[in-house]
Design a protein around this motif. Structure first.
Motif, mmCIF file in Angstrom:
data_model
loop_
_atom_site.group_PDB
_atom_site.id
_atom_site.type_symbol
_atom_site.label_atom_id
_atom_site.label_comp_id
_atom_site.label_asym_id
_atom_site.label_seq_id
_atom_site.Cartn_x
_atom_site.Cartn_y
_atom_site.Cartn_z
ATOM 1 N N UNK A 1 0.793 -1.220 0.000
ATOM 2 C CA UNK A 1 0.000 0.000 0.000
ATOM 3 C C UNK A 1 0.823 1.266 0.000
ATOM 4 N N UNK A 2 2.134 1.141 -0.183
ATOM 5 C CA UNK A 2 2.975 2.326 -0.276
ATOM 6 C C UNK A 2 3.334 2.925 1.066
ATOM 7 N N UNK A 3 4.011 4.076 0.992
ATOM 8 C CA UNK A 3 4.549 4.727 2.184
ATOM 9 C C UNK A 3 3.635 5.774 2.796
ATOM 10 N N UNK A 4 2.593 6.169 2.099
ATOM 11 C CA UNK A 4 1.814 7.325 2.548
ATOM 12 C C UNK A 4 0.508 6.976 3.251
ATOM 13 N N UNK A 5 -0.087 5.848 2.922
ATOM 14 C CA UNK A 5 -1.418 5.542 3.439
ATOM 15 C C UNK A 5 -1.396 5.189 4.916
ATOM 16 N N UNK A 6 -2.491 5.491 5.589
ATOM 17 C CA UNK A 6 -2.600 5.224 7.031
ATOM 18 C C UNK A 6 -2.677 3.721 7.277
ATOM 19 N N UNK A 7 -2.296 3.269 8.474
ATOM 20 C CA UNK A 7 -2.421 1.849 8.820
ATOM 21 C C UNK A 7 -3.873 1.384 8.747
ATOM 22 N N UNK A 8 -4.052 0.111 8.454
ATOM 23 C CA UNK A 8 -5.375 -0.497 8.379
ATOM 24 C C UNK A 8 -5.572 -1.368 9.618
ATOM 25 N N UNK A 9 -6.403 -0.963 10.573
ATOM 26 C CA UNK A 9 -6.575 -1.727 11.814
ATOM 27 C C UNK A 9 -7.122 -3.128 11.593
ATOM 28 N N UNK A 10 -7.738 -3.373 10.429
ATOM 29 C CA UNK A 10 -8.255 -4.712 10.148
ATOM 30 C C UNK A 10 -7.131 -5.733 10.065
ATOM 31 N N UNK A 11 -5.930 -5.288 9.711
ATOM 32 C CA UNK A 11 -4.801 -6.208 9.610
ATOM 33 C C UNK A 11 -4.456 -6.804 10.972
ATOM 34 N N UNK A 12 -4.435 -5.960 11.991
ATOM 35 C CA UNK A 12 -4.133 -6.419 13.349
ATOM 36 C C UNK A 12 -5.249 -7.310 13.877
ATOM 37 N N UNK A 13 -6.474 -6.908 13.660
ATOM 38 C CA UNK A 13 -7.604 -7.691 14.171
ATOM 39 C C UNK A 13 -7.656 -9.069 13.513
ATOM 40 N N UNK A 14 -7.326 -9.147 12.237
ATOM 41 C CA UNK A 14 -7.313 -10.448 11.558
ATOM 42 C C UNK A 14 -6.284 -11.381 12.194
ATOM 43 N N UNK A 15 -5.106 -10.847 12.546
ATOM 44 C CA UNK A 15 -4.111 -11.669 13.228
ATOM 45 C C UNK A 15 -4.615 -12.108 14.597
ATOM 46 N N UNK A 16 -5.236 -11.194 15.333
ATOM 47 C CA UNK A 16 -5.694 -11.516 16.681
ATOM 48 C C UNK A 16 -6.794 -12.573 16.680
ATOM 49 N N UNK A 17 -7.664 -12.552 15.675
ATOM 50 C CA UNK A 17 -8.714 -13.579 15.619
ATOM 51 C C UNK A 17 -8.103 -14.977 15.514
ATOM 52 N N UNK A 18 -7.087 -15.101 14.702
ATOM 53 C CA UNK A 18 -6.448 -16.408 14.558
ATOM 54 C C UNK A 18 -5.640 -16.764 15.810
ATOM 55 N N UNK A 19 -5.008 -15.761 16.432
ATOM 56 C CA UNK A 19 -4.258 -16.008 17.667
ATOM 57 C C UNK A 19 -5.179 -16.540 18.751
ATOM 58 N N UNK A 20 -6.386 -16.006 18.830
ATOM 59 C CA UNK A 20 -7.331 -16.481 19.858
ATOM 60 C C UNK A 20 -7.663 -17.945 19.670
#
Length: 415
Positions: A315-334
């Protein structure tokens, strides 16, 4: 080089730049390290803490072309491409797909292995001199698979690693549970005994930088906006400040492309946006780093908790972080670690410098004597930082490098 440099500028104070500056200084060269931030505060801060010394396969693998539509459709998948960034990414993506052909994939696996085979040995003297050996644990790592289909892919990956001399042991569900009791029951796993774990990546970079300073290395804090030659020397300029040296090493990760544009050098460098979440109350759950075969992330026990890090987002260097990326990891971690303590989490996003063939750019810049390149390490910046510093030092001293650097040239074939 006919005229060996005495004073070298190193632009970029991540783990690659710090190791390069330190190796050059240990060899007796005058070195100035330059960064806009404190050492280790960029991508080096948030990595998964793995120093792999065995076989690592490139990201671009056979069959990758059939998966690209899925990467566009699923913003929460282990590898995602933002639609808005697709036009800018297209040239890189074409080369990425080309690099996934079987012959090229195997060729690049061998090239990466030539570096990883020396990675841990190159670190050894630096760790000893920097009093940083306590930050390294020789734990190996485990990849787990939640489904039989994914485990079948994992067994094929293990067999591929063994073909190239890597160690990979396939484990059944009971063996995985016995090795890591905190894990929920899974379909299977693959254990790699070789990788070492770093329990605090930021502190590692800082201690290496402290050694560089102790050896009279010089560090400047400013954002380098352009580089060029002035009166036969290389100059780094920015914010009304400049520094000059006989040679200059570009080691500023994902920002290297913009800097090289200022000297007319165009390379297909992009960034893999990587995420992590730290869970301070879960650091004792795992005895070693554990990766999710389906999720594309690591769970690494560190000094300050459990770090869940990984995935790839283009997504390049300028765009804001996407919180869905973290939540997707956490769902699998649970699912993998039932009842995990998620209190007081902290999140982060960083920019991995990524070349389409997963090979870093190492060596002299074509047609620009005195300019050297050390970037594009992708997921292997930490692992390959010390060997990168060693190889660049050999080049700048006029010695034959201990690894054939032809596959890592800036002007290697891209299509």
């Amino acid at each position: 080089m006919t005229n060996l440099p005495r004073h070298v500028l190193v632009v970029g104070a991540g783990i690659v730049g710090v190791c390069t500056a330190l190796c050059l200084r240990r060899a007796g060269l005058e070195v100035t390290l330059i960064d806009r931030d404190e050492p280790g505060r960029g991508c080096s801060f948030g990595n998964a803490g793995i120093i792999a010394g065995d076989v690592v396969a490139p990201i671009a693998a056979p069959g990758i072309v059939t998966k690209v539509p899925g990467y566009l459709a699923d913003p929460e998948g282990p590898l995602a491409i933002r639609w808005s960034y697709l036009p800018a990414l297209a040239p890189w993506l074409v080369r990425f797909v080309w690099a996934g052909r079987q012959r090229i994939f195997e060729q690049n696996t061998r090239h990466l292995a030539s570096l990883t085979a020396q990675a841990q040995a190159a670190f050894a003297p630096l760790l000893t001199e920097a009093n940083a050996a306590d930050l390294i644990r020789k734990t190996g790592m485990l990849t787990v698979y939640e489904t039989e289909q994914a485990f079948a892919d994992g067994r094929r990956d293990a067999a591929y690693r063994r073909r190239f001399g890597g160690e990979a042991v396939e484990l059944g569900p009971a063996e995985v549970t016995a090795l890591v009791p905190a894990l929920a029951r899974v379909a299977g796993g693959v254990q790699r005994p070789n990788p070492h774990q770093v329990i605090d990546p930021l502190t590692l970079t800082q201690r290496l930088h402290d050694l560089f300073a102790k050896l009279s290395g010089r560090t400047l804090r400013f954002a380098v906006e352009r580089i060029g030659q002035v009166d036969g020397q290389w100059q780094a300029q920015g914010q009304g400040t400049a520094a000059q040296g006989d040679a200059l090493v570009v080691a500023c990760g994902a920002w290297s492309k913009r800097l090289l544009d200022t000297v007319g050098l165009r390379l297909p460098l992009d960034t893999e946006r990587g995420y992590h979440v730290m869970l301070p109350g879960a650091g004792e759950l795992l005895p070693m780093p554990v990766s999710s075969g389906e999720g594309g992330f690591f769970m690494t026990p560190m000094r300050h908790g459990l770090r869940i890090a990984g995935t790839v987002e283009m997504g390049g260097l300028e765009r804001a972080p996407d919180p869905r990326r973290v939540e997707a990891m956490l769902r699998r971690v649970r699912r993998l670690l039932p009842g995990i303590d998620e209190r007081n989490p902290s999140t982060w996003m960083g920019f991995r410098p990524s070349m389409p063939d997963s090979l870093p750019v190492l060596g002299p810049a074509p047609g620009r004597p005195g300019l050297f390149l050390a970037f594009g390490h992708g997921h292997l910046g930490l692992a390959l930082s010390a060997i990168t510093g060693k190889l660049l030092t050999q080049l700048l001293q006029g010695e034959a490098p201990s690894v054939d650097l032809a596959p890592f040239r800036a002007d290697r074939a891209w299509s």
